[in-house]
Design a protein around this motif. Structure first.
Motif, short mmCIF file in Angstrom:
data_model
loop_
_atom_site.label_atom_id
_atom_site.label_comp_id
_atom_site.label_asym_id
_atom_site.label_seq_id
_atom_site.Cartn_x
_atom_site.Cartn_y
_atom_site.Cartn_z
N ALA A 179 7.90 7.34 -18.26
CA ALA A 179 8.68 8.34 -17.75
C ALA A 179 8.35 8.49 -16.24
O ALA A 179 9.16 8.69 -15.41
CB ALA A 179 8.74 9.78 -18.31
N SER A 180 6.89 8.08 -15.92
CA SER A 180 6.49 8.22 -14.72
C SER A 180 5.30 7.14 -14.78
O SER A 180 4.71 6.84 -15.71
CB SER A 180 6.25 9.40 -14.22
N ILE A 181 4.66 6.86 -13.46
CA ILE A 181 3.58 5.95 -13.48
C ILE A 181 2.77 6.30 -11.99
O ILE A 181 3.35 6.67 -11.17
CB ILE A 181 3.94 4.55 -13.21
N ARG A 182 1.46 6.36 -12.00
CA ARG A 182 0.75 6.57 -10.89
C ARG A 182 0.69 5.17 -10.01
O ARG A 182 0.77 4.20 -10.52
CB ARG A 182 -0.78 6.86 -11.43
N PHE A 183 0.68 5.39 -8.62
CA PHE A 183 0.70 4.41 -8.02
C PHE A 183 -0.55 3.32 -8.20
O PHE A 183 -0.48 1.98 -8.04
CB PHE A 183 0.50 4.64 -6.33
N ASP A 184 -1.69 3.95 -8.44
CA ASP A 184 -2.87 2.89 -8.75
C ASP A 184 -2.68 1.96 -10.10
O ASP A 184 -3.24 1.04 -10.05
CB ASP A 184 -4.37 3.72 -8.65
N TYR A 208 -1.09 1.60 -0.31
CA TYR A 208 -2.04 0.93 -0.58
C TYR A 208 -3.35 1.06 0.20
O TYR A 208 -4.57 1.03 -0.19
CB TYR A 208 -1.77 -0.42 -0.33
N ASP A 209 -3.09 1.47 1.49
CA ASP A 209 -4.28 1.56 2.44
C ASP A 209 -5.16 2.81 1.96
O ASP A 209 -6.21 2.96 2.18
CB ASP A 209 -3.53 2.18 3.91
N ARG A 210 -4.27 3.86 1.56
CA ARG A 210 -5.24 5.19 1.03
C ARG A 210 -6.07 4.78 -0.12
O ARG A 210 -7.31 5.51 -0.26
CB ARG A 210 -4.16 6.07 0.67
N LEU A 211 -5.66 3.77 -0.81
CA LEU A 211 -6.62 3.14 -2.02
C LEU A 211 -7.36 2.14 -1.85
O LEU A 211 -8.22 1.50 -2.45
CB LEU A 211 -5.68 2.87 -3.06
N ASN A 212 -7.44 1.79 -0.33
CA ASN A 212 -8.20 0.55 0.19
C ASN A 212 -7.71 -0.82 -0.43
O ASN A 212 -8.70 -1.39 -1.29
CB ASN A 212 -9.71 0.93 0.08
N ALA A 213 -6.58 -1.07 -1.07
CA ALA A 213 -6.12 -1.94 -1.78
C ALA A 213 -4.94 -2.91 -1.09
O ALA A 213 -4.67 -2.32 0.25
CB ALA A 213 -5.68 -1.56 -3.10
N LYS A 214 -4.61 -3.89 -1.55
CA LYS A 214 -3.73 -4.96 -1.27
C LYS A 214 -2.79 -5.12 -2.11
O LYS A 214 -3.02 -5.10 -3.44
CB LYS A 214 -4.04 -5.96 -0.58
#
Length: 295
Positions: A179-184, A208-214
């Motif tokens: 029904a939904s999903i977290r960004f991470d 992505y930047d907030r999670l320091n991810a690409k």
């Protein structure tokens, strides 16, 4: 002094001969001679020295030619611009990004044009950021696009509705029933990204930047069809506006728990000339989405 007298004078200068100039102007030589004589009397100077059928400019005539050349060019430019405006009054140059076009094209080409068949729509498709640039450069008149408030100082913005950004996967994907999903939770998934110029990239990249991810990017493309094909074949996922997913697509659009939304609205350039056709399109869409208008 009349515009016609200036045109007569310029034609004589072109041929250095009254007879040839009269022929090019489709008037009699006496009519041309009289017009120049009246002009010389009004100005109080002699413009031509006539000798052996040749008309040679005096010093005053040379000065007069130099000044009226730019005037006649400006008049010609003005005439061309006015003809363009007359032809353009029912032409609307409009920008619509690919994702928004899925929802807006049926409204525009079916509902709007059935009510206003005399209006011509010329569409420019690209990403929202490219469309905003085209608005500012005045290569298009209006656009229905994502509202990027970083450019608000240059634009007139009219909000129409909001569209959620969803993580889209094949209906065969394990996420499809969610029904939904977290960004991470999407970080390990292969994703297809839009190439530069799409506002959705700006929104997604900030998360992505907030999670320091690409992004685990498989491909970047400007083609919505390509992105949907890779999703429906369970090759990759993508972040897309909910409104661009059709029931016929083999795609599950899963809302993000972070509730990332894109404001969709009509934009035009502040201070730009407004045309009747474009104004009619704006009124039509404002009436179609009345509950979300900005104050």
């Amino acid at each position: 002094m009349t515009l016609k007298q200036l045109e007569y004078f310029k034609e004589i200068c072109k041929h250095n001969n009254f007879t040839k100039a009269a022929g090019e102007l489709y008037i009699s030589q006496p009519t041309l001679t009289l017009a120049v004589h009246q002009l010389e009397e009004e100005l109080g100077v002699l413009l031509f020295v006539r000798k052996n059928r040749r008309a040679t400019l005096t010093r005053e005539g040379e000065f007069f030619l130099d000044r009226i050349t730019s005037i006649l060019l400006d008049v010609q430019k003005l005439e061309d611009e006015m003809r363009y405006l007359a032809e353009k009054k029912n032409l609307v140059r409009m920008g619509i990004p690919l994702m928004i076009s899925v929802k807006m094209y049926p409204i525009l080409f079916k509902d709007f044009l059935s009510e206003f068949p005399e209006i011509q729509i010329e569409i420019s498709e690209s990403g929202a950021l490219g469309i905003i640039k085209n608005i500012i450069d005045e290569t298009i008149d209006i656009a229905v696009t994502s509202l990027d408030h970083d450019y608000s100082q240059f634009l007139v913005e009219r909000k129409l509705f909001e569209s959620r950004i969803c993580f889209c996967v094949s209906r065969q994907h394990p996420f499809a029933g969610r029904a939904s999903i977290r960004f991470d939770e999407t970080l390990k998934e292969k994703v297809v990204m839009f190439s530069g110029g799409f506002y959705i990239n700006k929104l997604i990249q900030s998360h992505y930047d907030r999670l320091n991810a690409k992004p685990n990017s498989l491909l970047s493309t400007a083609q919505l069809y390509t992105i949907k094909s890779l999703i429906s074949n369970n090759i990759a996922g993508a972040f897309l506006l909910e409104d661009c997913i059709l029931p016929s697509d083999n795609i599950a659009a899963i809302p993000l728990q972070e509730n990332i939304v894109s404001e969709i609205g009509i934009i035009s350039k502040k201070g730009a000339r407004s045309y009747p056709g474009a104004e009619q399109v704006v009124r039509f869409f404002e009436a179609r989405f009345p509950q979300n208008l900005l104050p």
